[in-house]
Design a protein around this motif. Structure first.
Motif, PDB file in Angstrom:
ATOM      1  N   ASP A 144     -34.449  -1.661  29.259  1.00  0.00           N
ATOM      2  CA  ASP A 144     -34.241  -1.803  27.814  1.00  0.00           C
ATOM      3  C   ASP A 144     -32.765  -1.611  27.442  1.00  0.00           C
ATOM      4  O   ASP A 144     -32.433  -1.328  26.299  1.00  0.00           O
ATOM      5  CB  ASP A 144     -35.064  -0.765  27.045  1.00  0.00           C
ATOM      6  CG  ASP A 144     -36.552  -0.978  27.237  1.00  0.00           C
ATOM      7  OD1 ASP A 144     -36.948  -2.139  27.418  1.00  0.00           O
ATOM      8  OD2 ASP A 144     -37.297   0.025  27.210  1.00  0.00           O
ATOM      9  N   THR A 165     -31.399  -3.983  24.703  1.00  0.00           N
ATOM     10  CA  THR A 165     -31.973  -3.662  23.386  1.00  0.00           C
ATOM     11  C   THR A 165     -31.366  -2.394  22.816  1.00  0.00           C
ATOM     12  O   THR A 165     -31.053  -2.298  21.628  1.00  0.00           O
ATOM     13  CB  THR A 165     -33.495  -3.502  23.494  1.00  0.00           C
ATOM     14  OG1 THR A 165     -34.055  -4.692  24.051  1.00  0.00           O
ATOM     15  CG2 THR A 165     -34.113  -3.240  22.125  1.00  0.00           C
ATOM     16  N   LYS A 190     -29.205  -1.856  19.319  1.00  0.00           N
ATOM     17  CA  LYS A 190     -29.580  -0.867  18.313  1.00  0.00           C
ATOM     18  C   LYS A 190     -28.454   0.145  18.093  1.00  0.00           C
ATOM     19  O   LYS A 190     -28.215   0.610  16.977  1.00  0.00           O
ATOM     20  CB  LYS A 190     -30.865  -0.156  18.714  1.00  0.00           C
ATOM     21  CG  LYS A 190     -32.105  -1.042  18.661  1.00  0.00           C
ATOM     22  CD  LYS A 190     -33.352  -0.250  18.997  1.00  0.00           C
ATOM     23  CE  LYS A 190     -34.608  -1.127  18.893  1.00  0.00           C
ATOM     24  NZ  LYS A 190     -35.845  -0.371  19.207  1.00  0.00           N
TER      25      LYS A 190
END
Length: 225
Positions: free
Chosen positions: A160, A163, A167
């Motif tokens: 991840d 991602t 963020k």
């Protein structure tokens, strides 16, 4: 002092008392703003604005009348002093009338000025309260964004990673925006504090002038007796 000038002088003292009350340091701007935004004041808001402008118009009329009388008695006093045959009592009466005209001029002028100062102070207090609320909200937003960033960094995994980076960038952008908003609010709050201090100094100067005028009025009243 005639009745209407006595009322104006009493109104002036009431304005000074109101300014002192507004400048009490342990009553925060948010408390004053809650009072100004209360249901009672909201119900009277339209009527208060109407009466405020009526009051300002009345004070302007008395101010102009005092200015006219001051000019009139000043010319008469100069004429009396230029006449060698004039009696001392006549000269004293002219000086007394001139002094009263000057006293009325300052009373009405200060009343008019303080009326506008109080209106400005109420507006500044309300704006300062709004800025304080926005600053607290910005601080909470910045704290939340910081905690979210730390949480994302500590719980991230290899799969991840992309991602999390996205963020994290979004979180950093929000944090930067919150900091900019906070700096802007801090600058506005400092400007309001500077204006507040200037009004306090102006109020002190006006109080000293009013005390001087009251002292002069008492002396001349004793002379009349």
């Amino acid at each position: 002092m005639s009745l209407h000038w006595t009322l104006i002088a009493g109104f002036l003292y009431g304005e000074i008392a109101t300014l002192i009350l507004l400048l009490i340091p342990f009553i925060s701007a948010s408390r004053w703003n809650k009072l100004f935004k209360s249901r009672f004041f909201k119900g009277l808001e339209n009527q208060l604005i109407y009466y405020f402008y009526v009051l300002v118009a009345i004070l302007v009329l008395f101010f102009l009348d005092a200015l006219r009388e001051m000019k009139k008695y000043s010319e008469e006093s100069a004429h009396t002093e230029g006449n060698a045959a004039s009696h001392l009592d006549t000269q004293m009466q002219q000086h007394m009338r001139l002094f009263r005209a000057q006293r009325n001029f300052y009373i009405s002028g200060f009343s008019l000025f303080l009326c506008l100062v109080i209106k400005k102070m109420v507006m500044l207090i309300s704006q300062n309260a709004c800025l304080e609320a926005e600053r607290h909200a910005a601080m909470k937003q910045a704290t939340s964004a910081s905690k979210a960033a730390e949480s994302l960094m500590s719980s991230g995994s290899a799969k991840d990673e992309s991602t999390l980076e996205k963020k994290l960038k979004e979180t950093e952008t929000e944090l930067s925006t919150a900091k900019k908003d906070l700096e802007s609010m801090k600058t506005q709050s400092e400007n309001l504090s500077t204006e507040y201090d200037r009004l306090l100094a102006e109020k002190d100067r006006l109080e000293r002038k009013v005390k001087v005028l009251d002292g002069g009025d008492d002396k001349n009243t004793k002379k009349d007796d």
